[in-house]
Design an enzyme around this catalytic site. Sequence first.
Site, short mmCIF file in Angstrom:
data_model
loop_
_atom_site.label_atom_id
_atom_site.label_comp_id
_atom_site.label_asym_id
_atom_site.label_seq_id
_atom_site.Cartn_x
_atom_site.Cartn_y
_atom_site.Cartn_z
N GLY A 10 0.83 -1.20 0.00
CA GLY A 10 0.00 0.00 0.00
C GLY A 10 0.86 1.25 0.00
O GLY A 10 0.60 2.22 0.74
N ALA A 11 1.86 1.25 -0.88
CA ALA A 11 2.82 2.38 -0.91
C ALA A 11 2.34 3.52 -1.79
O ALA A 11 3.00 4.55 -1.87
CB ALA A 11 4.18 1.89 -1.40
N GLY A 14 -1.01 7.80 1.21
CA GLY A 14 -1.07 7.90 2.68
C GLY A 14 0.16 7.42 3.43
O GLY A 14 1.29 7.82 3.14
N ARG A 35 -1.93 -1.32 -5.90
CA ARG A 35 -2.59 -1.73 -7.16
C ARG A 35 -2.43 -0.70 -8.26
O ARG A 35 -2.53 -1.03 -9.43
CB ARG A 35 -4.09 -1.98 -6.89
N ARG A 36 -2.18 0.57 -7.92
CA ARG A 36 -2.17 1.62 -8.95
C ARG A 36 -0.78 1.81 -9.56
O ARG A 36 0.10 2.41 -8.95
CB ARG A 36 -2.72 2.92 -8.35
N TYR A 152 -14.69 -3.13 10.02
CA TYR A 152 -13.36 -2.49 9.95
C TYR A 152 -12.62 -2.65 11.28
O TYR A 152 -11.48 -3.14 11.33
CB TYR A 152 -13.48 -1.01 9.59
N PRO A 182 -2.86 3.75 14.83
CA PRO A 182 -3.17 5.18 14.72
C PRO A 182 -4.65 5.47 14.94
O PRO A 182 -5.53 4.64 14.66
CB PRO A 182 -2.80 5.53 13.27
P1 NDP Z 1 -4.92 5.37 1.99
O1 NDP Z 1 -6.24 5.06 1.39
O2 NDP Z 1 -4.31 6.69 1.73
O3 NDP Z 1 -3.86 4.24 1.58
C1 NDP Z 1 -4.22 2.88 1.54
C2 NDP Z 1 -3.18 2.12 0.74
O4 NDP Z 1 -3.54 0.72 0.73
C3 NDP Z 1 -3.11 2.57 -0.71
O5 NDP Z 1 -1.76 2.67 -1.10
C4 NDP Z 1 -3.79 1.46 -1.49
O6 NDP Z 1 -3.19 1.32 -2.75
C5 NDP Z 1 -3.46 0.25 -0.61
N1 NDP Z 1 -4.37 -0.87 -0.82
C6 NDP Z 1 -5.70 -0.94 -0.57
N2 NDP Z 1 -6.18 -2.13 -0.95
C7 NDP Z 1 -5.12 -2.83 -1.45
C8 NDP Z 1 -4.97 -4.12 -2.02
N3 NDP Z 1 -6.02 -4.96 -2.15
N4 NDP Z 1 -3.75 -4.51 -2.44
C9 NDP Z 1 -2.69 -3.68 -2.33
N5 NDP Z 1 -2.76 -2.45 -1.80
C10 NDP Z 1 -3.97 -2.03 -1.38
O7 NDP Z 1 -5.11 5.16 3.56
P2 NDP Z 1 -4.06 5.20 4.79
O8 NDP Z 1 -2.70 5.50 4.34
O9 NDP Z 1 -4.68 6.03 5.84
O10 NDP Z 1 -4.18 3.68 5.26
C11 NDP Z 1 -3.07 2.83 5.44
C12 NDP Z 1 -3.39 1.86 6.55
O11 NDP Z 1 -3.59 2.59 7.76
C13 NDP Z 1 -4.66 1.04 6.36
O12 NDP Z 1 -4.40 -0.28 6.79
C14 NDP Z 1 -5.67 1.73 7.27
O13 NDP Z 1 -6.66 0.86 7.71
C15 NDP Z 1 -4.77 2.16 8.40
N6 NDP Z 1 -5.23 3.24 9.26
C16 NDP Z 1 -5.61 4.46 8.74
C17 NDP Z 1 -6.00 5.47 9.59
C18 NDP Z 1 -6.47 6.80 9.10
O14 NDP Z 1 -7.19 7.50 9.84
N7 NDP Z 1 -6.06 7.22 7.92
C19 NDP Z 1 -5.97 5.28 11.05
C20 NDP Z 1 -5.60 3.96 11.48
C21 NDP Z 1 -5.22 3.01 10.60
P3 NDP Z 1 -3.95 0.98 -4.14
O15 NDP Z 1 -5.31 1.59 -4.06
O16 NDP Z 1 -3.04 1.58 -5.17
O17 NDP Z 1 -3.95 -0.52 -4.16
C1 8X3 Z 2 -8.83 4.55 11.17
C2 8X3 Z 2 -9.16 5.38 12.37
O1 8X3 Z 2 -11.04 6.09 13.88
O2 8X3 Z 2 -11.49 6.12 11.49
O3 8X3 Z 2 -8.44 3.28 11.53
O4 8X3 Z 2 -11.36 4.03 12.66
S1 8X3 Z 2 -10.84 5.39 12.60
#
Ligand code: NDP
Ligand code: 8X3
Length: 253
Positions: A10-11, A14, A35-36, A152, A182
């Site tokens: 998921g690079a 975010g 994926r992108r 979730y 987080p």
């Molecule tokens: P983003 O949506 O910005 O990033 C998510 C990343 O995950 C993207 O790079 C996306 O890439 C990748 N991804 C999603 N599905 C797939 C898949 N099937 N295969 C490969 N890559 C995938 O969100 P965040 O950076 O915030 O999220 C990152 C992690 O942090 C997640 O696990 C999220 O649950 C967790 N998190 C987020 C919080 C928040 O408030 N933002 C708080 C707590 C946890 P692509 O679409 O290109 O595949």
């Molecule tokens: C993401 C943080 O509070 O939206 O994991 O569930 S919250």
Amino acid sequence: MSSQIAFITGATSGFGAACARRFAAEGWYLILCGRRQERLDKLRTGLSAITRVHAFPLDVRDEVAVNAAVAALPAEFSGIDLLLNNAGLALGLEPAQRCDMQDWQDMVDTNIKGLLFCTRAILPGMVARNRGHVVNIGSVAGTYPYPGGNTYGATKAFVKQFSRNLRADLLGTRVRVTNIEPGMAESEFSLVRFKGDDSKAAQVYQGVQPLSPEDIADAVYWAATRPAHVNINSMEIMPVCQAFAPFAISRDV
Ligand code: NDP
Ligand code: 8X3
């Protein structure tokens, strides 16, 4: 000493993109996936100026593809030091009785099964080398329930307990495990949760200072760079603007 190698899922957005930038700046070699394709190309182009980058499209839900990608790593990237299981998503905020079953399946397939596929593919190499670190991105939602968090939050509770159980299995090796948990952070997370609805996503961050992806990258990098005998089991991180609420009570009126 040769550069360390981080495998980041998921690079493309975010936290994952911020971690890629941070680890690159510190001289780590990077294996990046998401994926992108066009996002990966852009990242590779930007970061290749400062470090070695191996980037390829990967859907972590596809076990065969995960195993093939790990088996096909070029020799200079094969000794992975850090696996950052970051790829994940929340879909929807409806009460359970109204949720879309497909959303639930997609969250389970990505946040749980995708993390398992990547871990299972990479962990044997770490154990054989007797070095490595699995950093999982959990969430405060894995500990604290909230309305609409249903599946979730449950996937992140899985991540929390799986991280601890990994530590139990890895006792006697020098492989470390950390669960980063987080709270509210601004990324594409809410845009994905609300299926592309910009204004709904923007409302989540209105009038507050949420965590930034760089804050999380800072935490991941810190956990990854403790002395080799130190294991950070978990880190729970919230923005100052977020805290806890009393139990909700439904009263007969
Ligand atoms: P983003 O949506 O910005 O990033 C998510 C990343 O995950 C993207 O790079 C996306 O890439 C990748 N991804 C999603 N599905 C797939 C898949 N099937 N295969 C490969 N890559 C995938 O969100 P965040 O950076 O915030 O999220 C990152 C992690 O942090 C997640 O696990 C999220 O649950 C967790 N998190 C987020 C919080 C928040 O408030 N933002 C708080 C707590 C946890 P692509 O679409 O290109 O595949
Ligand atoms: C993401 C943080 O509070 O939206 O994991 O569930 S919250």
